[in-house]
Design a protein around this motif. Structure first.
Motif, PDB file in Angstrom:
ATOM      1  N   PHE A  94      34.019  27.944  32.295  1.00 36.70           N
ATOM      2  CA  PHE A  94      34.098  29.386  32.060  1.00 36.70           C
ATOM      3  C   PHE A  94      35.224  29.704  31.087  1.00 36.70           C
ATOM      4  N   LEU A  95      36.396  29.122  31.330  1.00 35.61           N
ATOM      5  CA  LEU A  95      37.541  29.370  30.441  1.00 35.61           C
ATOM      6  C   LEU A  95      37.294  28.824  29.049  1.00 35.61           C
ATOM      7  N   GLU A  96      36.603  27.687  28.960  1.00 36.03           N
ATOM      8  CA  GLU A  96      36.277  27.123  27.638  1.00 36.03           C
ATOM      9  C   GLU A  96      35.407  28.090  26.848  1.00 36.03           C
ATOM     10  N   ASN A  97      34.454  28.712  27.514  1.00 42.30           N
ATOM     11  CA  ASN A  97      33.585  29.682  26.835  1.00 42.30           C
ATOM     12  C   ASN A  97      34.374  30.903  26.371  1.00 42.30           C
ATOM     13  N   VAL A  98      35.275  31.367  27.230  1.00 41.85           N
ATOM     14  CA  VAL A  98      36.112  32.518  26.866  1.00 41.85           C
ATOM     15  C   VAL A  98      36.988  32.159  25.666  1.00 41.85           C
ATOM     16  N   ARG A  99      37.553  30.971  25.689  1.00 40.70           N
ATOM     17  CA  ARG A  99      38.426  30.530  24.601  1.00 40.70           C
ATOM     18  C   ARG A  99      37.651  30.409  23.283  1.00 40.70           C
ATOM     19  N   GLU A 100      36.442  29.873  23.360  1.00 43.73           N
ATOM     20  CA  GLU A 100      35.614  29.730  22.156  1.00 43.73           C
ATOM     21  C   GLU A 100      35.292  31.074  21.519  1.00 43.73           C
ATOM     22  N   MET A 101      35.323  32.127  22.338  1.00 41.32           N
ATOM     23  CA  MET A 101      35.065  33.469  21.822  1.00 41.32           C
ATOM     24  C   MET A 101      36.317  34.098  21.212  1.00 41.32           C
ATOM     25  N   GLY A 102      37.438  33.391  21.322  1.00 43.84           N
ATOM     26  CA  GLY A 102      38.655  33.836  20.656  1.00 43.84           C
ATOM     27  C   GLY A 102      39.589  34.717  21.469  1.00 43.84           C
ATOM     28  N   PHE A 103      39.394  34.757  22.789  1.00 42.80           N
ATOM     29  CA  PHE A 103      40.232  35.618  23.616  1.00 42.80           C
ATOM     30  C   PHE A 103      41.411  34.866  24.231  1.00 42.80           C
ATOM     31  N   LEU A 104      42.509  35.594  24.429  1.00 38.95           N
ATOM     32  CA  LEU A 104      43.622  35.081  25.213  1.00 38.95           C
ATOM     33  C   LEU A 104      43.204  35.048  26.682  1.00 38.95           C
ATOM     34  N   ILE A 105      43.848  34.164  27.459  1.00 43.42           N
ATOM     35  CA  ILE A 105      43.468  34.020  28.866  1.00 43.42           C
ATOM     36  C   ILE A 105      44.705  34.064  29.754  1.00 43.42           C
ATOM     37  N   LYS A 106      44.627  34.930  30.756  1.00 45.50           N
ATOM     38  CA  LYS A 106      45.682  35.023  31.785  1.00 45.50           C
ATOM     39  C   LYS A 106      45.077  34.630  33.130  1.00 45.50           C
ATOM     40  N   LEU A 107      45.806  33.836  33.893  1.00 48.48           N
ATOM     41  CA  LEU A 107      45.348  33.393  35.209  1.00 48.48           C
ATOM     42  C   LEU A 107      46.319  33.867  36.275  1.00 48.48           C
ATOM     43  N   ASP A 108      45.791  34.464  37.337  1.00 44.73           N
ATOM     44  CA  ASP A 108      46.587  34.806  38.519  1.00 44.73           C
ATOM     45  C   ASP A 108      46.406  33.708  39.553  1.00 44.73           C
ATOM     46  N   THR A 109      47.494  33.257  40.179  1.00 42.29           N
ATOM     47  CA  THR A 109      47.388  32.143  41.118  1.00 42.29           C
ATOM     48  C   THR A 109      48.477  32.201  42.182  1.00 42.29           C
ATOM     49  N   ASN A 110      48.180  31.582  43.321  1.00 37.18           N
ATOM     50  CA  ASN A 110      49.220  31.433  44.350  1.00 37.18           C
ATOM     51  C   ASN A 110      50.034  30.154  44.142  1.00 37.18           C
ATOM     52  N   GLY A 111      49.650  29.339  43.171  1.00 41.55           N
ATOM     53  CA  GLY A 111      50.445  28.167  42.823  1.00 41.55           C
ATOM     54  C   GLY A 111      50.296  26.971  43.732  1.00 41.55           C
ATOM     55  N   TYR A 112      49.297  26.995  44.635  1.00 44.33           N
ATOM     56  CA  TYR A 112      49.195  25.894  45.595  1.00 44.33           C
ATOM     57  C   TYR A 112      48.430  24.685  45.048  1.00 44.33           C
TER      58      TYR A 112
ATOM     59  N   ASP B 197      47.040  31.092  28.366  1.00 43.15           N
ATOM     60  CA  ASP B 197      48.118  31.653  27.558  1.00 43.15           C
ATOM     61  C   ASP B 197      49.204  32.295  28.418  1.00 43.15           C
ATOM     62  N   TYR B 198      48.846  32.658  29.651  1.00 43.26           N
ATOM     63  CA  TYR B 198      49.797  33.368  30.516  1.00 43.26           C
ATOM     64  C   TYR B 198      49.390  33.118  31.958  1.00 43.26           C
ATOM     65  N   ILE B 199      50.366  32.794  32.794  1.00 44.49           N
ATOM     66  CA  ILE B 199      50.120  32.578  34.220  1.00 44.49           C
ATOM     67  C   ILE B 199      50.994  33.539  35.023  1.00 44.49           C
ATOM     68  N   ALA B 200      50.359  34.239  35.955  1.00 47.77           N
ATOM     69  CA  ALA B 200      51.096  35.080  36.903  1.00 47.77           C
ATOM     70  C   ALA B 200      51.012  34.407  38.262  1.00 47.77           C
ATOM     71  N   MET B 201      52.146  33.927  38.748  1.00 51.02           N
ATOM     72  CA  MET B 201      52.171  33.213  40.024  1.00 51.02           C
ATOM     73  C   MET B 201      52.828  34.062  41.096  1.00 51.02           C
ATOM     74  N   ASP B 202      52.122  34.185  42.215  1.00 54.68           N
ATOM     75  CA  ASP B 202      52.672  34.915  43.353  1.00 54.68           C
ATOM     76  C   ASP B 202      53.753  34.092  44.042  1.00 54.68           C
ATOM     77  N   ILE B 203      54.861  34.724  44.307  1.00 54.14           N
ATOM     78  CA  ILE B 203      55.898  34.160  45.171  1.00 54.14           C
ATOM     79  C   ILE B 203      55.822  34.952  46.463  1.00 54.14           C
ATOM     80  N   LYS B 204      55.304  34.341  47.502  1.00 55.98           N
ATOM     81  CA  LYS B 204      55.008  35.096  48.714  1.00 55.98           C
ATOM     82  C   LYS B 204      56.271  35.582  49.419  1.00 55.98           C
ATOM     83  N   ASN B 205      57.297  34.730  49.422  1.00 58.73           N
ATOM     84  CA  ASN B 205      58.528  35.098  50.106  1.00 58.73           C
ATOM     85  C   ASN B 205      59.562  34.002  49.869  1.00 58.73           C
ATOM     86  N   SER B 206      60.677  34.092  50.559  1.00 61.29           N
ATOM     87  CA  SER B 206      61.668  33.022  50.516  1.00 61.29           C
ATOM     88  C   SER B 206      61.053  31.779  51.156  1.00 61.29           C
TER      89      SER B 206
END
Length: 231
Positions: A84-102, A117-126
């Protein structure tokens, strides 16, 4: 890929970019304050949007949209995420992924393939309250830390963020998070807001003034600290 939601235009999800957002289902965490409870707990009950519908919109919006955000649920659980991401990239778009980092191995692989191009990682707590806040009985915190260290190495642009609730996050937690993420590029406090799909609707958010006090603490060790979700 199992896509259960599609926001055709967002000015908020991808910092500084005009984007659309794709929502996938399923997650390996059960954060009690999660506002996408149905996507996380019962993805099979949610409608499925064909990939071609997404790509059709993207083709029409070339030159209008800068990027595509992939969120969930937890996208790194998706078997078809790479094509899916390969197809998006081939179309020339930047890609951001949201993740819990596990799944740090997935993040590293996607970055190595040049698919993020950008990752947003959740930090759940200390670290001391991570398992409790993630809503699971056990977990390997070393995996979370591996993702944190990978992002802080500067290989890909990123942000860390925490959904803040009065019941789970107080001064002591943010002091510990500040030490843990010392030297990080960006960190956002996202105020908890009630919604119909919250897994356990027993939480409450903070006032802007209180969040600003936490932010001031964190700014001693983190380059940029922002606040989201307050009027």
């Amino acid at each position: 890929m199992r896509i259960h939601g599609f926001q055709k235009l967002t000015l908020l999800d991808y910092p500084g970019k005009v984007a659309c957002t794709v929502f996938v289902g399923g997650c390996n965490f059960r954060c009690p304050f999660c506002h996408n409870g149905n996507l996380v707990q019962h993805p099979d009950q949610e409608p499925v949007i064909p990939e071609e519908e997404i790509f059709s919109v993207l083709r029409k919006r070339k030159g209008i949209l800068d990027g595509v955000c992939v969120t969930g649920g937890e996208p790194t659980l998706e078997e078809d995420l790479v094509p899916f991401l390969e197809n998006v990239r081939e179309m020339g778009f930047l890609i951001k992924l949201d993740t819990n980092g596990y799944r740090p191995e997935i993040l590293k692989s996607l970055v190595k393939r040049g698919l993020l191009d950008y990752i947003a990682m959740d930090i759940k707590n200390s670290p001391a309250r991570y398992i409790e806040t993630a809503g699971v009985k056990k977990m390997d915190l070393l995996k979370i830390n591996e993702s944190v260290e990978f992002l802080m190495s500067g290989t890909v642009d990123y942000e860390f963020r925490t959904t803040v609730t009065r019941e789970l996050h107080q001064k002591a937690e943010f002091e510990a998070i500040g030490k843990w993420l010392s030297g990080a590029k960006r960190y956002f406090l996202q105020n908890y807001r009630e919604s119909e799909q919250v897994i356990h609707p027993v939480f409450s958010g903070y006032s802007r003034e209180q969040l600003e006090q936490f932010a001031a603490m964190l700014e001693k060790s983190i380059s940029k600290v922002g606040i989201r979700g307050v009027d």
